[in-house]
Design a protein around this motif. Structure first.
Motif, PDB file in Angstrom:
ATOM      1  N   GLY A  91       0.806  -1.210   0.000  1.00 28.03           N
ATOM      2  CA  GLY A  91       0.000   0.000   0.000  1.00 28.03           C
ATOM      3  C   GLY A  91       0.845   1.268   0.000  1.00 28.03           C
ATOM      4  O   GLY A  91       2.075   1.241   0.101  1.00 28.03           O
ATOM      5  N   GLY A  93      -2.338   3.905   2.886  1.00 28.92           N
ATOM      6  CA  GLY A  93      -1.855   2.583   2.501  1.00 28.92           C
ATOM      7  C   GLY A  93      -2.469   1.471   3.328  1.00 28.92           C
ATOM      8  O   GLY A  93      -2.781   0.390   2.806  1.00 28.92           O
ATOM      9  N   GLN A 135      -5.977   0.990   2.008  1.00 32.98           N
ATOM     10  CA  GLN A 135      -5.941   0.250   0.742  1.00 32.98           C
ATOM     11  C   GLN A 135      -5.730  -1.249   0.992  1.00 32.98           C
ATOM     12  O   GLN A 135      -6.409  -2.096   0.413  1.00 32.98           O
ATOM     13  CB  GLN A 135      -4.829   0.796  -0.144  1.00 32.98           C
ATOM     14  CG  GLN A 135      -5.055   2.222  -0.619  1.00 32.98           C
ATOM     15  CD  GLN A 135      -3.783   2.859  -1.148  1.00 32.98           C
ATOM     16  OE1 GLN A 135      -2.676   2.329  -0.987  1.00 32.98           O
ATOM     17  NE2 GLN A 135      -3.922   4.002  -1.803  1.00 32.98           N
ATOM     18  N   ALA A 136      -4.759  -1.554   1.857  1.00 33.35           N
ATOM     19  CA  ALA A 136      -4.463  -2.958   2.144  1.00 33.35           C
ATOM     20  C   ALA A 136      -5.619  -3.639   2.866  1.00 33.35           C
ATOM     21  O   ALA A 136      -5.903  -4.822   2.636  1.00 33.35           O
ATOM     22  CB  ALA A 136      -3.185  -3.056   2.977  1.00 33.35           C
ATOM     23  N   THR A 149       1.475  -4.765   4.809  1.00 35.19           N
ATOM     24  CA  THR A 149       0.437  -5.081   3.824  1.00 35.19           C
ATOM     25  C   THR A 149       0.085  -6.565   3.883  1.00 35.19           C
ATOM     26  O   THR A 149      -1.088  -6.944   3.912  1.00 35.19           O
ATOM     27  CB  THR A 149       0.916  -4.708   2.408  1.00 35.19           C
ATOM     28  OG1 THR A 149       1.219  -3.311   2.351  1.00 35.19           O
ATOM     29  CG2 THR A 149      -0.136  -5.050   1.357  1.00 35.19           C
ATOM     30  N   ALA A 172      -1.103  -1.136  -3.429  1.00 36.86           N
ATOM     31  CA  ALA A 172      -2.047  -2.188  -3.004  1.00 36.86           C
ATOM     32  C   ALA A 172      -2.829  -2.771  -4.172  1.00 36.86           C
ATOM     33  O   ALA A 172      -3.970  -3.201  -4.007  1.00 36.86           O
ATOM     34  CB  ALA A 172      -2.986  -1.675  -1.921  1.00 36.86           C
ATOM     35  N   TYR A 230     -10.446  -0.635  -3.688  1.00 42.44           N
ATOM     36  CA  TYR A 230     -10.491   0.622  -2.950  1.00 42.44           C
ATOM     37  C   TYR A 230     -10.903   1.812  -3.814  1.00 42.44           C
ATOM     38  O   TYR A 230     -10.935   2.950  -3.333  1.00 42.44           O
ATOM     39  CB  TYR A 230      -9.183   0.914  -2.213  1.00 42.44           C
ATOM     40  CG  TYR A 230      -7.947   1.174  -3.039  1.00 42.44           C
ATOM     41  CD1 TYR A 230      -7.697   2.423  -3.599  1.00 42.44           C
ATOM     42  CD2 TYR A 230      -6.980   0.188  -3.206  1.00 42.44           C
ATOM     43  CE1 TYR A 230      -6.542   2.672  -4.317  1.00 42.44           C
ATOM     44  CE2 TYR A 230      -5.819   0.430  -3.912  1.00 42.44           C
ATOM     45  CZ  TYR A 230      -5.603   1.683  -4.465  1.00 42.44           C
ATOM     46  OH  TYR A 230      -4.437   1.935  -5.165  1.00 42.44           O
TER      47      TYR A 230
END
Length: 214
Positions: A11, A33, A36-37, A63, A179, A203
Motif C-alpha cells: 500500500g 496505505g 488500501q491494504a 500489507t 495495493a 479501494y
C-alpha cells in the motif's frame, strides 16, 4: 499442476505519495496505505489462500499481515522479493534527482535494466534474484492459491520475466498502483498466464470489467 498467485504491491507510503524513490528505504505504510491494504484483505477474505509470502521491508510486511489476517496466516519473508536499491537517490524526490543527475537519470531511464543509480542496483540484478524466488515459491505450492507481496519495480520486472516482455521497457510499459492486485496462474512446465493486472477496484468505486472471481 497450476498454482494461482495473487501478486500484490504494498500500500501507499508517505514516500510514494510524495513521489520519492524509496526502494531500499525501510518505511511504514501511510494511513491511506493501510486503508488500501485493508480493502484488499476484505476482497480476498473468502479466497482459499494457503500461504502468504512477503518482502522483508516493513511496508510489504504490514500489507501482507493485513491480507493474511482473515486467513490466520503470518507472512513468510523472502529476501529475493525486496525492492530495487536506488543508492544515492534513495528517499529523494524524483524531480530533484532528475534536476541534479540529469544526464545519469536520463541514461538510466533509457536502459534501467543494465544501468544502476549511483551506488544502487540494476534491473537485471533485481530480476536475477526476484524471478527465481517467485518461481521457487510457486513450485512449493502446486494446485494451491498463494499470496505474494512485493514492490513496484520488482513486480514489473518479474512480470516481464514470466511473460516474455522485454525488461528494458518495464518502466515505460508497465505500472503498479499501491495495493494493486495481479493474478497469475503458474505451471512449472507451461509457465505463467496473466489473469488480472494492476487492479485496484477494491479501494476505488466500481468493479473492473471482466475481473475474475475476486
Amino acid at each position: 499442476m497450476t498454482t494461482r498467485i495473487y501478486l500484490i504491491r504494498h500500500g501507499e507510503t508517505e514516500h510514494s505519495a510524495a513521489d520519492r524513490l524509496s526502494g531500499a528505504s525501510d518505511i511504514d505504510l501511510a494511513a491511506e496505505g493501510r486503508r488500501q491494504a485493508s480493502c484488499l484483505a476484505q476482497r480476498l477474505a473468502r479466497q482459499p489462500i494457503a500461504a502468504l509470502y512477503s518482502s522483508p521491508l516493513r511496508r510489504t510486511v504490514e500489507t501482507a499481515t493485513l491480507v493474511g489476517r482473515p486467513h490466520g496466516l503470518t507472512p513468510i519473508l523472502a529476501a529475493g522479493l525486496r525492492e530495487i536499491d536506488y543508492g544515492q537517490w534513495e528517499a529523494r524526490r524524483r524531480r530533484d534527482v532528475q534536476a541534479e543527475y540529469a544526464a545519469t537519470f536520463a541514461a538510466w531511464e533509457a536502459d534501467p535494466l543494465t544501468l544502476a543509480p549511483p551506488g544502487g542496483e540494476t534491473g537485471r540484478a533485481v530480476l536475477a534474484r526476484a524471478l527465481p524466488a517467485l518461481q521457487a515459491i510457486a513450485a512449493n505450492h502446486p494446485t494451491q492459491t498463494i499470496a505474494v507481496v512485493s514492490h513496484k519495480t520488482t513486480i514489473r520486472l518479474v512480470l516481464c520475466g514470466l511473460l516474455g516482455i522485454d525488461p528494458r521497457g518495464y518502466r515505460a510499459r508497465l505500472d503498479q498502483s499501491p495495493a494493486c492486485l495481479n493474478i497469475l496462474d503458474w505451471d512449472e512446465t507451461q509457465g505463467a498466464r496473466l489473469i488480472l493486472f494492476n487492479d485496484v477496484s477494491h479501494y476505488e468505486s466500481g468493479p473492473v470489467a471482466g475481473s475474475p472471481e475476486v
